[in-house]
Scaffold this active site. Sequence first.
Site, short mmCIF file in Angstrom:
data_model
loop_
_atom_site.label_atom_id
_atom_site.label_comp_id
_atom_site.label_asym_id
_atom_site.label_seq_id
_atom_site.Cartn_x
_atom_site.Cartn_y
_atom_site.Cartn_z
N ASP A 231 0.91 -1.14 0.00
CA ASP A 231 0.00 0.00 0.00
C ASP A 231 0.94 1.19 0.00
O ASP A 231 1.63 1.45 1.00
CB ASP A 231 -0.87 0.00 1.26
CG ASP A 231 -1.81 1.21 1.28
OD1 ASP A 231 -1.51 2.21 0.61
OD2 ASP A 231 -2.83 1.13 1.98
N HIS A 232 1.00 1.91 -1.11
CA HIS A 232 2.08 2.91 -1.23
C HIS A 232 1.98 3.99 -0.15
O HIS A 232 2.94 4.68 0.14
CB HIS A 232 2.12 3.52 -2.64
CG HIS A 232 1.05 4.51 -2.90
ND1 HIS A 232 -0.15 4.17 -3.45
CD2 HIS A 232 0.98 5.84 -2.66
CE1 HIS A 232 -0.90 5.24 -3.55
NE2 HIS A 232 -0.24 6.28 -3.08
N HIS A 294 -5.76 2.59 2.06
CA HIS A 294 -5.08 3.76 2.63
C HIS A 294 -5.73 4.25 3.94
O HIS A 294 -5.05 4.54 4.92
CB HIS A 294 -5.09 4.93 1.65
CG HIS A 294 -4.59 4.59 0.28
ND1 HIS A 294 -3.64 3.63 0.05
CD2 HIS A 294 -4.92 5.08 -0.93
CE1 HIS A 294 -3.41 3.55 -1.24
NE2 HIS A 294 -4.17 4.41 -1.86
#
Length: 548
Positions: A231-232, A294
């Site tokens: 998950d960046h 996120h």
Amino acid sequence: MRKKPVTGEYFLIFRATALNLSAACAIVLAMVDTQHPDEAPCSNAGAERKAPEPCTIVIFGASGDLTARKLIPALYHLCKDKMMPPTFRIVGFARREKTDESWRQELRAALDQFSRSKPVDETVWKDFAANVFYCRGDLADAAAYNKLEEMLTSFGSGPLRENLLFYLATQPSQFGQVVEELHRASLLHKDGVGWQRIVVEKPFGHDLASAHALNNELTRYAHESQVCRIDHYLGKETVANILMFRFSNSIFEKLWNRNSVDHVQITISETLGVGERGGYYEEAGALRDMAQNHMLQVLSLIAMEPPVSLEAESVRDEKVKLLKSIRPLAPADVAKQVVRGQYFAGAVNGQPRPGYRQETKVKTDSNVETYVAIKLFIDNWRWSGVPFYLRTGKNLPMSASEVRIQFRPTPNVLFAAQCGNHLDANALTLRLQPNEGISLRFNGKVPGMSLGVRPVRMHFSYDAEFGAYTPEAYERLLLEAIAGDATLFIRRDEVETAWQIVDSIRAGWQGKALTNREFYAAGTWGPIAADDLLAQLGHAWHEPLVIK
Ligand SMILES: NC(=O)c1ccc[n+]([C@@H]2O[C@H](COP(=O)([O-])OP(=O)(O)OC[C@H]3O[C@@H](n4cnc5c(N)ncnc54)[C@H](OP(=O)(O)O)[C@@H]3O)[C@@H](O)[C@H]2O)c1
């Protein structure tokens, strides 16, 4: 160059080390704009870091957008910053016809466009490009993996053949087959010489059942510890700082609970509409696209208990415990605690935008949400009774991600004459992007003879304190994947628990069309129903802070 403190505001500087979750860091408070010897970082994570072992990085989906925009620029910068292993190879795998040389030329053009530091350093690029190779093949073709195996073997019989990072920048529906073929071609082992790891991108499934099935496919030929689910958001400096900030500052640690916190707001807003991604978005929606990953990740870092150490499993254990403490939402709760929205035509910062139902590849009667606001309760000792409000949406007035910790107000006794009921409560805002930093809002006396009180702010800004350098999220994530530190990757039980929460919300929406109060004009802060959601407990949304 350091920016001057904003006139009329209190300016507070928090000094932080390079933020690496696997290294101890210090955040020291100072009221001055010059570095005192006492403020030296207690640990320089970069300097202490062990050089990663030589390895080969294989990118499946080498001709795609993610590779050109994010992966190659990140690897180039790691090389430039001397963070890559002493020897490495990068192999791209895709169907399109290319040679090593033509792929290098394409990557160079992409780097000119997407590198965070320009111009590209010719010496670094030359060294980097000499380690880049292309293997043409179809993911469904067993022979292509044999060709890949031959190419890796041509790098020698040592770590470049045995230490392998497989980056799956392809569709999730292809993951299972890739893993199986890699195993068959003797490139992926659960146990054996060297190490092999698989990096997978979001979306990780579209519900609990599909995520569970995907997890089973990935772990058929690899241990859970070999799977890096990205998950960046977790690679962002400011998100990594949440734990450092919470657990290295006793003044805030003591306030971080139901006794002091009134409620928490997490906002991730985007000015963009769905644009060309209508086809994808019709299957996803804001809940799956942003909240499942996120937003719940940020929530778990904000609200989790202190881990016993900064080791990956300790941190991830606490995140999972937090997600499991979220009060389950039955369909009747969803109606009261979750608001979805969809934009109609409007204008964002003066730019006209079509309505969602007029976007390409979107059904004209679509009920897919482009906005979602959720009120969650965490049923544990620390947070009992404290509402956590999460919202995300497209075509909103500002692109911003921030967390606002709203503290309880003081008793309304001393200042009732000046302020009535309106004495501002303290708030701490963690600005994840843009204007990365932290702001504290408190009350100060207005200078003069009267007893006027008004809110003022102290701002810490990453740029002002550390300069503009901030590594891209993918740089940190790739480095951790190569080093084998799992802290920033999402564990199987974490992703499945997050899907459980999202599935319960979707179940509450099942068969229900959007109501009038759930539509919003592009360029506004979302549907009226989202304001109603907070008004139930006397709260209101705060717009993300703009720091000039
Ligand atoms: N782009 C982003 O910023 C981003 C961000 C987050 C997550 N993701 C996820 O990352 C993945 C890749 O995204 P992307 O935007 O890079 O997609 P993309 O631009 O469509 O690229 C897909 C890549 O997969 C390759 N490919 C597809 N089918 C193949 C097959 N049968 N055999 C071999 N190669 C095949 C394509 O190459 P050929 O056509 O040459 O075979 C291409 O290189 C997706 O799952 C996406 O959801 C992307």
